[in-house]
Scaffold this motif. Structure first.
Motif: not given
Ligand SMILES: [Zn+2]
Length: 109
Positions: A69-74, A85-89
């Motif tokens: 789970r991405c802490r930046s975009c959820g 790494m999330c697809s949001c970077g």
């Molecule tokens: Zn993300």
């Protein structure tokens, strides 16, 4: 070989706890994020169990997919090991599953 050491510690853990039992089945969970190759563990298992009370036992391996789970975009996503790494970077991610390597159960005769 990483998998050999892991297999040895699994077998040692079982023989320590069940020294007298004739073990017929070991179920293992090897999460996708452990980096452990299940086929290599299967291969090592027969070698390592030779002469122990696990000799001849079957090995069942469950391989849960990884989930982060991405802490930046959820976003919740399946990471591409070994890059979390999330697809949001963002690389600020929490591992929700797939990081465990454990013995699920052992069957004795
Ligand atoms: Zn993300």
């Amino acid at each position: 070989m990483h998998e050999l050491a892991i297999t040895e510690s699994v077998v040692a853990a079982v023989t320590e706890r069940l020294p007298e039992a004739k073990v017929t089945l070991v179920r293992l969970e090897i999460g996708a994020l452990t980096g452990v190759v299940a086929d290599s563990v299967r291969f090592c298992f027969d070698l390592v169990t030779e002469g122990t009370n696990l000799e001849g036992a079957s090995l069942e391996i469950v391989e849960p997919a990884a989930s982060c789970r991405c802490r930046s975009c959820g976003a919740v996503f399946e990471p591409d090991w070994p890059i979390l790494m999330c697809s949001c970077g963002s690389a600020d991610v929490a591992v929700e599953s797939g990081a465990d390597l454990r013995i699920l159960s052992v069957k004795v005769a």
